[in-house]
Scaffold this active site. Sequence first.
Site, PDB file in Angstrom:
ATOM      1  N   HIS A  13       0.819  -1.224   0.000  1.00 54.61           N
ATOM      2  CA  HIS A  13       0.000   0.000   0.000  1.00 54.61           C
ATOM      3  C   HIS A  13       0.845   1.263   0.000  1.00 54.61           C
ATOM      4  O   HIS A  13       0.315   2.368  -0.184  1.00 54.61           O
ATOM      5  CB  HIS A  13      -0.993   0.000   1.171  1.00 54.61           C
ATOM      6  CG  HIS A  13      -0.417   0.380   2.490  1.00 54.61           C
ATOM      7  ND1 HIS A  13       0.011  -0.534   3.424  1.00 54.61           N
ATOM      8  CD2 HIS A  13      -0.199   1.602   3.058  1.00 54.61           C
ATOM      9  CE1 HIS A  13       0.451   0.101   4.490  1.00 54.61           C
ATOM     10  NE2 HIS A  13       0.335   1.394   4.291  1.00 54.61           N
ATOM     11  N   ASP A  42      -0.445  -7.554   1.800  1.00 60.37           N
ATOM     12  CA  ASP A  42       0.091  -6.188   1.748  1.00 60.37           C
ATOM     13  C   ASP A  42       1.608  -6.235   1.916  1.00 60.37           C
ATOM     14  O   ASP A  42       2.153  -5.943   2.980  1.00 60.37           O
ATOM     15  CB  ASP A  42      -0.569  -5.350   2.853  1.00 60.37           C
ATOM     16  CG  ASP A  42      -0.214  -3.874   2.768  1.00 60.37           C
ATOM     17  OD1 ASP A  42       0.392  -3.472   1.752  1.00 60.37           O
ATOM     18  OD2 ASP A  42      -0.542  -3.138   3.718  1.00 60.37           O
ATOM     19  N   GLY A  50       2.946   6.885   8.492  1.00 60.65           N
ATOM     20  CA  GLY A  50       4.365   7.048   8.194  1.00 60.65           C
ATOM     21  C   GLY A  50       5.204   5.870   8.632  1.00 60.65           C
ATOM     22  O   GLY A  50       6.342   5.727   8.200  1.00 60.65           O
ATOM     23  N   SER A 109       4.062   2.799   8.106  1.00 60.18           N
ATOM     24  CA  SER A 109       3.693   1.740   7.170  1.00 60.18           C
ATOM     25  C   SER A 109       4.908   1.182   6.443  1.00 60.18           C
ATOM     26  O   SER A 109       5.828   1.921   6.077  1.00 60.18           O
ATOM     27  CB  SER A 109       2.709   2.286   6.130  1.00 60.18           C
ATOM     28  OG  SER A 109       1.448   2.516   6.698  1.00 60.18           O
ATOM     29  N   GLY A 110       4.887  -0.131   6.224  1.00 60.91           N
ATOM     30  CA  GLY A 110       5.968  -0.784   5.512  1.00 60.91           C
ATOM     31  C   GLY A 110       7.163  -1.137   6.370  1.00 60.91           C
ATOM     32  O   GLY A 110       8.001  -1.931   5.971  1.00 60.91           O
TER      33      GLY A 110
END
Length: 267
Positions: free
Chosen positions: A73, A119, A212, A214-215
């Site tokens: 995402h 994801d 922020g 994320s990942g």
Amino acid sequence: MRSLVLLTFLVASAYGCGLPTFPPVLSRVVAGEDVKPHSWPWQISLQSDSSGRWRHVCGGSLISSDWVLTAAHCINDRYNYRVELGKHSLKTSEEGSVARRAATIITHEDYNTMLSRNDIALIKLSSPVTFSDTITPACIPDLGVVLPHGAPCYVTGWGRLSTSGPPADILQQALLPVVGHDTCSQPDWWSVLATDKMVCAGGDGITAGCNGDSGGPLNCQNPDGSWDVHGVVSFGSGQGCNVLQKPTVFTQVSSYINWMNTVMTNY
């Protein structure tokens, strides 16, 4: 023996996976805190040019000299991306940090935007990085490993310091105990949104990943002191970053080892 996802060359390296030159200070402080500089040397800042200049959009984890693990995402085909490695503060120029353009970005072919399923994404850097005191790869768990309920893991990132607060300048860490799938999938937790290919962590209403982050990685320590990245920050509650019984949800890395191996072999 933890898998290194085809990283056999690491054995000969002076910098093994998951072993920081500067080990993190593992505090039990409630809510996030500044990390010891370069104590999570696989943490990267994924930046896009969507605003006309390079800007942090997501976190990620270095898993080899030229591959980074992040969330699907985080990727928008309209923008260019680069990866900054070896960073502590995003606002200052730092010795030991480098930037690489994203040469190839592979998002999971079955990524479901609405349900946040699968994801996960891999980014191949434009050229390999040299491992150093500030840049080393994380270890990866073996296929199918499931963390026990309550396992003490740490989320790291430059996300917002609170739901409506500013993004962090200094890399943050926060202790997020794992919430087992049996609990996380209960109706008053994440219900059917939490699948067995996800890891839930936190949910105390105080500490969580935020916009922020994320990942970025869910870092869990092994008995030998090394660190595995067991999760990729995927989603949290739309009500805010710190909602009781709505733990941060991560893509479970151990469910995607075969996919990762296939991508890294073919690209």
